[in-house]
Design a protein around this motif. Structure first.
Motif, short mmCIF file in Angstrom:
data_model
loop_
_atom_site.label_atom_id
_atom_site.label_comp_id
_atom_site.label_asym_id
_atom_site.label_seq_id
_atom_site.Cartn_x
_atom_site.Cartn_y
_atom_site.Cartn_z
N SER A 153 12.70 0.91 -5.75
CA SER A 153 11.68 -0.01 -5.23
C SER A 153 12.31 -1.19 -4.49
CB SER A 153 10.79 -0.51 -6.36
OG SER A 153 11.52 -1.23 -7.32
N GLN A 154 13.58 -1.46 -4.74
CA GLN A 154 14.23 -2.58 -4.05
C GLN A 154 14.36 -2.31 -2.55
OE1 GLN A 154 17.73 -4.09 -6.30
NE2 GLN A 154 16.98 -2.82 -7.99
N GLY B 248 6.23 -7.10 9.12
CA GLY B 248 6.42 -8.40 9.74
C GLY B 248 5.77 -9.52 8.98
N VAL B 249 5.25 -9.22 7.79
CA VAL B 249 4.65 -10.22 6.89
C VAL B 249 5.31 -10.00 5.53
CG1 VAL B 249 2.54 -10.99 5.74
CG2 VAL B 249 2.45 -10.21 8.12
N ARG B 250 5.98 -11.01 5.02
CA ARG B 250 6.66 -10.87 3.74
C ARG B 250 5.65 -10.66 2.61
NH1 ARG B 250 11.98 -13.33 3.61
NH2 ARG B 250 11.81 -13.25 1.34
N TYR B 251 6.05 -9.86 1.64
CA TYR B 251 5.21 -9.70 0.44
C TYR B 251 4.92 -11.08 -0.12
CZ TYR B 251 3.94 -8.51 -4.35
OH TYR B 251 3.29 -8.42 -5.56
N PRO B 252 3.63 -11.45 -0.32
CA PRO B 252 3.29 -12.85 -0.56
C PRO B 252 3.27 -13.31 -2.02
CG PRO B 252 1.30 -11.61 -0.12
CD PRO B 252 2.45 -10.64 -0.01
N LEU B 253 3.33 -12.41 -2.99
CA LEU B 253 3.26 -12.82 -4.39
C LEU B 253 4.67 -13.05 -4.94
CD1 LEU B 253 0.42 -11.56 -3.88
CD2 LEU B 253 0.42 -10.85 -6.28
N PRO B 254 4.80 -13.85 -5.99
CA PRO B 254 6.14 -14.11 -6.52
C PRO B 254 6.75 -12.95 -7.28
CG PRO B 254 4.47 -15.29 -7.80
CD PRO B 254 3.77 -14.71 -6.62
N LYS B 255 5.93 -12.00 -7.74
CA LYS B 255 6.49 -10.86 -8.48
C LYS B 255 5.70 -9.60 -8.16
CE LYS B 255 3.43 -10.09 -12.13
NZ LYS B 255 2.93 -8.81 -12.66
N LEU B 256 6.36 -8.46 -8.41
CA LEU B 256 5.71 -7.16 -8.24
C LEU B 256 6.21 -6.24 -9.34
CD1 LEU B 256 4.01 -5.05 -6.82
CD2 LEU B 256 5.88 -4.69 -5.20
N ASP B 257 5.33 -5.93 -10.27
CA ASP B 257 5.67 -5.04 -11.39
C ASP B 257 5.14 -3.63 -11.13
OD1 ASP B 257 7.05 -6.71 -13.25
OD2 ASP B 257 5.15 -7.64 -13.82
N MET C 47 -2.26 3.11 -9.40
CA MET C 47 -3.22 2.17 -8.82
C MET C 47 -2.51 0.91 -8.36
SD MET C 47 -6.17 1.23 -7.91
CE MET C 47 -6.60 -0.41 -7.30
N GLU C 48 -2.86 0.45 -7.14
CA GLU C 48 -2.11 -0.58 -6.43
C GLU C 48 -2.50 -2.00 -6.78
OE1 GLU C 48 -5.60 0.61 -3.66
OE2 GLU C 48 -4.22 1.61 -5.03
N ASN C 49 -2.91 -2.32 -7.99
CA ASN C 49 -3.26 -3.69 -8.34
C ASN C 49 -2.21 -4.65 -7.77
OD1 ASN C 49 -5.28 -2.60 -10.35
ND2 ASN C 49 -3.36 -1.90 -11.26
N TRP C 50 -2.68 -5.72 -7.14
CA TRP C 50 -1.76 -6.60 -6.40
C TRP C 50 -0.79 -7.25 -7.38
CZ3 TRP C 50 -3.70 -10.68 -2.29
CH2 TRP C 50 -2.77 -10.72 -1.23
N GLY C 51 0.49 -6.97 -7.18
CA GLY C 51 1.52 -7.56 -8.03
C GLY C 51 1.72 -6.85 -9.34
N ALA C 52 0.90 -5.85 -9.66
CA ALA C 52 0.98 -5.17 -10.97
C ALA C 52 0.50 -3.74 -10.81
CB ALA C 52 0.15 -5.92 -12.00
N ILE C 53 1.35 -2.90 -10.23
CA ILE C 53 0.98 -1.51 -9.96
C ILE C 53 0.96 -0.74 -11.28
CG2 ILE C 53 1.69 0.63 -8.81
CD1 ILE C 53 3.09 -1.22 -6.71
N LEU D 181 5.82 5.49 -5.62
CA LEU D 181 6.24 4.10 -5.42
C LEU D 181 5.95 3.64 -4.01
CD1 LEU D 181 9.77 4.12 -7.16
CD2 LEU D 181 7.84 2.68 -7.85
N ALA D 182 6.34 4.46 -3.03
CA ALA D 182 6.14 4.08 -1.63
C ALA D 182 4.66 3.91 -1.31
CB ALA D 182 6.78 5.13 -0.72
N HIS D 183 3.84 4.81 -1.81
CA HIS D 183 2.40 4.75 -1.55
C HIS D 183 1.80 3.46 -2.11
CE1 HIS D 183 -1.55 6.85 -0.94
NE2 HIS D 183 -1.93 5.96 -1.84
N GLU D 184 2.08 3.19 -3.38
CA GLU D 184 1.46 2.03 -4.02
C GLU D 184 2.02 0.72 -3.48
OE1 GLU D 184 -1.15 2.57 -5.63
OE2 GLU D 184 -0.84 4.73 -5.78
N MET D 185 3.30 0.69 -3.15
CA MET D 185 3.86 -0.54 -2.58
C MET D 185 3.34 -0.78 -1.17
SD MET D 185 7.74 -0.45 -4.16
CE MET D 185 8.23 -2.02 -3.40
N ALA D 186 3.10 0.28 -0.40
CA ALA D 186 2.50 0.10 0.92
C ALA D 186 1.11 -0.51 0.81
CB ALA D 186 2.43 1.45 1.65
#
Length: 884
Positions: free
Chosen positions: A266-267, A278-287, A301-307, A333-338
């Motif tokens: 995921s890194q 071109g837009v940085r991921y905006p939350l402080p964490k992503l689990d 499921m792609e819950n924002w910051g908590a997949i 991982l790629a799908h939900e992070m996208a």
């Protein structure tokens, strides 16, 4: 959302208040309307302050909510969504005014709403609505739900939420629609020894002195209700910092090492997405949170910051995980992070444009996997994704990518092959048409302009068209607002002066409506002769002429980026087939897929595919062979109930695949490509299904030897070998598998063993598996999967059993999956009587507007009956000619 089963039915929404939907418009029309809502307009939320106190053992929770509202039109009532919630009180607060308690609270179970009535009408302005309420914790993956699992300390229970598409209302009284974005501040009271996980980092934890603690989370950005998340349990967490974001993985205690692969991969994914959008991921964490069990509706499921992801789709267990599993985990991982961008940062305005979430996440998943793991050669998989879309889109029951949606149930049915795979394929075609750089430029502009907002498809087309300077919108409308599969008929080429000139005619490919009047599409086409530069053309108005450099066979849809089937004249096809071995692997896959589908539809001789399969060299790409094996296996299954004819076909299929199996071998060679490991498993599974005595005997030998020889069933083949053994099991073997399942403590392994108990060809053993599925032994979330597994060999038996035990099965299936679960059990049947059974089920148990999956199941049964009647005899005749 990543679906567990790749197939469903898609949607778009017509407002109950009569708001027009873009999907209902004629192709080419740009419709801009208010966001659809099923709630009265005039009241909207901007912030939720939530306090949740779950009681896991009692399966209930109590809660308080303070919702900041804006009233834009005077009203005496406030209506919001609430599903199976009980209200103790509701008070409205406004600056400078006395508090006003609701004089009445009216619940509407059918509409899933609560209406609060106030004695004094509310003027325009800003208010805080304070609610005191309670609800239930469910046992299936909707709303706030629990999952039980075994551990070294005994049975444990963890809590999670699943709100997409419309289940936030089961935990929070809210405006539960994507356009009502707001911020959320959550706190939760949990046992002191457990961890709580939310969308945002925890900002504090206060011990309450009674064995519990209250955990507070930071306020979220503005987002839709379906993206809110909460988990509570005996968890562990590992982290890594990437581009200023804390990446984490969360598992039940003891399973954290199995999440290392997900954390590591995921890194690079986060860096790639930050760069692409071109837009940085905006939350402080992503689990990424791994949970035991499973759902028949989704895998992640792609819950924002908590997949949220079920363990089978996130964890690597060294005992059973294969190379294919690792690739599947990566793609999940790629799908939900996208989705953290396409869906979370920018959200479709209403469920009619769900494909803006899922089609794009599927496309980004494929694009990013190909870019970051080129050794997996996954770009060829684009053909398989497109074939999944074709399978649904060529039936009478298909629908546009964007279509009207009016109910929660219809929104649930929108998660299907059209939304995901057709959406992905159309995006791939449009990107190829405008160029990758222009496409990304348009996507970046779309992200910047609509961040934290809601969109419709035309918002994206405008940005891409502006970046590309090409008429993207008109083509996009043809493919997203119209259902069906274009068919490009290729005329014979005439070569002169080193150029091949030919005519392309556009029709429509249909599996079950041969006389259907074709729709009209503007179709981007790419054609080339061997070794020459491909030429682009746009088939518009039903016809186009094209000149291609070179005088060899002309390949249409070179590179396979187009969303259409290609039908050659017999002379042109013979030329392409003669040069088949020299084609790029992705084009070999495309030609194989078209040839098989067109043959099954009666548009091309069925023998054309068999001749290609017979002539394919052993050194062809592994995925080309995987496709051939899958089609041979499918044809074999269509002979079910005709043992003599089936054996004749199996003899051909085994003779074709066995030499490749001998070349590949059961034991990996040093430094072999990952693709070979995948092919090995596919070949063993296919030959086992075909009844190859050698493969079945070797699988049984290895299964019997595993106690004394750990190498007999290596992790890379363990599940494949078990599948062959279980499929061909006798009573003693079934009992052996059952004993292994009973004693197994690792959930991933245990779940697989219960699946295998339901995979037997033997009808009596299948019946035993069905009966076992309705006991408490396998676990609530395993039961539906076992019944579904029985349907792989015995669709009629599985469907009849499920209907005979409807209340018990309903209790084990997610509520938002039932309308699709039962019809899909029958979908593999070829019994004409099953059509009436499915229709009777739908009439008795499903609302008229929630029968899409039932209709698709019936269409598949009819098509299978037609195929067996009209196509299999031509295969029999070919076998008779070639095997003399």
């Amino acid at each position: 959302m990543h679906r567990k089963l790749i197939s469903s039915a898609v949607l778009t929404l017509i407002a109950l208040a009569g708001v027009p939907a873009a999907a209902a418009a004629a192709p080419g029309a740009a419709v801009r309307a208010e966001a659809t809502t099923q709630l009265p307009r005039g009241v909207s939320p901007s912030h939720y302050q939530l306090s949740i106190t779950p009681d896991a053992r009692a399966a209930s929770f109590s809660a308080k909510a303070a919702i900041t509202l804006t009233v834009s039109e005077p009203t005496a009532t406030i209506t919001l969504h609430a599903n199976e919630l009980r209200f103790a009180g509701a008070v409205l607060q406004a600056a400078g005014q006395p508090d006003q308690a609701a004089s009445a609270i009216t619940l509407d179970a059918a509409a899933q709403t609560a209406t609060l009535r106030f004695a004094r009408p509310l003027a325009k302005g800003r208010y805080i609505l304070a609610l005191d309420y309670s609800g239930k914790i469910r046992s299936q993956a909707t709303g706030l739900f629990s999952l039980d699992y075994d551990s070294a300390e005994g049975s444990k229970r963890a809590l999670y939420t699943q709100f997409e598409n419309s289940d936030a209302r089961a935990m929070i009284p809210c405006w539960d629609e994507p356009a009502y974005k707001a911020t959320f501040a959550l706190d939760v009271t949990v046992p002191s020894g457990e961890m709580a996980v939310g969308n945002m980092p925890a900002t504090g934890s206060t011990e309450l002195g009674d064995g519990r603690k209250r955990v507070q989370f930071a306020t979220t950005p503005k987002m839709s209700t379906y993206l809110l998340f909460l988990a509570v349990g005996d968890f562990e967490r590992a982290t890594a910092m990437v581009d200023g974001t804390e990446l984490g993985v969360v598992t039940k205690r003891g399973a954290l090492p199995q999440a290392r692969y997900a954390l590591d991969e995921s890194q690079a994914l986060l860096r790639e997405f930050n760069n692409y959008f071109g837009v940085r991921y905006p939350l402080p964490k992503l689990d990424n949170i791994a949970a035991p069990g499973r759902s028949q509706f989704f895998g992640a499921m792609e819950n924002w910051g908590a997949i949220f992801t079920f363990e089978y789709a996130l964890l690597v267990d060294p005992r059973i995980s294969t190379q294919s599993d690792k690739q599947g985990i990566y793609m999940t991982l790629a799908h939900e992070m996208a989705h953290q961008w396409f869906g979370d940062l920018v959200t479709m305005r209403w469920w009619d444009n769900l494909w803006l979430n899922e089609g794009f996440a599927s496309w980004m998943e494929a694009r990013t996997t190909e870019r970051l793991h080129p050794e997996w050669n996954t770009h060829i998989g684009a053909v398989g994704a497109r074939e999944s879309a074709f399978a649904s889109d060529a039936l009478q029951t298909t629908h546009p990518i964007v279509q009207p949606i009016a109910t929660v149930e219809q929104a649930s049915q929108a998660f299907d092959n059209i939304t995901y795979q057709k959406g992905e394929a159309v995006i791939r075609m449009l990107e190829a048409y405008v160029g990758a750089d222009a496409w990304r430029q348009g996507v970046r502009a779309y992200m910047r302009q609509h961040a934290y907002g809601n969109t419709v498809s035309d918002d994206l087309w405008r940005h891409v068209e502006r970046a590309a300077g090409k008429p993207v919108t008109a083509i996009a409308h043809d493919f997203t607002l119209r259902a069906g599969v274009p068919l490009i008929r290729v005329g014979d080429a005439v070569c002169s002066g080193g150029q091949s000139r030919l005519t392309l005619t556009q029709g429509e490919f249909s599996k079950d409506r041969p006389d259907k009047k074709p729709g009209a599409w503007r179709v981007p086409v790419l054609a080339q002769t061997p070794g020459k530069v491909a030429v682009r053309a746009l088939v518009s108005g039903g016809k186009a002429s094209i000149s291609v450099p070179g005088c060899g066979p002309v390949l249409v849809n070179a590179g396979q980026s187009g969303y259409y089937r290609t039908l050659y004249t017999p002379r042109s096809f013979a030329a392409v087939a003669a040069g088949f071995a020299a084609l790029a692997p992705i084009d070999q896959l495309g030609v194989l897929s078209d040839t098989y589908a067109l043959g099954m539809a009666g548009l091309q001789p069925t023998s054309d595919f068999l001749e290609l399969a017979r002539a394919t060299p052993l050194d062809a790409d592994t995925q080309v062979w995987g496709k051939i094996a899958a089609i041979l296996r499918s044809l074999h299954d269509n002979y079910q109930g005709e043992p003599q004819r089936q054996q004749k076909f199996a003899a051909f299929a085994i003779a074709r695949l066995a030499p490749l199996m001998a070349k590949t071998g059961w034991t990996p060679r040093a430094s072999e490509p990952d693709t070979v490991a995948n092919l090995r498993a596919e070949l063993i599974a296919a030959l086992g299904r075909l009844g190859d005595p050698a493969v079945i005997a070797e699988a049984r030998r290895r299964y019997a030897a595993q106690a004394g020889d750990p190498a007999a069933m290596p992790a890379a083949l363990r599940r494949t070998i078990l599948g062959v053994v279980a499929q061909n099991a006798d009573s003693a073997t079934w009992e052996s598998l059952h004993a292994a399942a009973l004693s197994e403590k690792t959930p991933l392994v245990r779940n697989h063993l219960y699946d295998m108990l339901a995979y037997s060809k033997d009808g009596a053993l299948a019946q035993r598996a069905l009966e076992l599925a309705l006991t408490d032994e396998p676990g609530l979330t395993n039961s539906p999967a076992m019944i579904n597994m029985v349907a792989a060999h015995h669709p009629d038996l599985a469907f009849d059993f499920a209907l005979a035990h409807l209340p018990q099965v309903n209790a084990r299936v997610d509520s938002n999956s039932r309308s699709r679960y039962f019809p899909r059990l029958a979908s593999g049947s070829a019994d004409p009587a099953m059509i009436a059974k499915v229709n009777a089920y739908a009439s008795s148990h499903l609302p008229a507007d929630a029968r899409a999956d039932a209709a698709t199941s019936v269409a598949n049964i009819k098509y299978r009956i037609k195929l067996r009647k009209e196509r299999l005899p031509t295969i029999d005749a070919w076998l008779a000619r070639t095997q003399q």
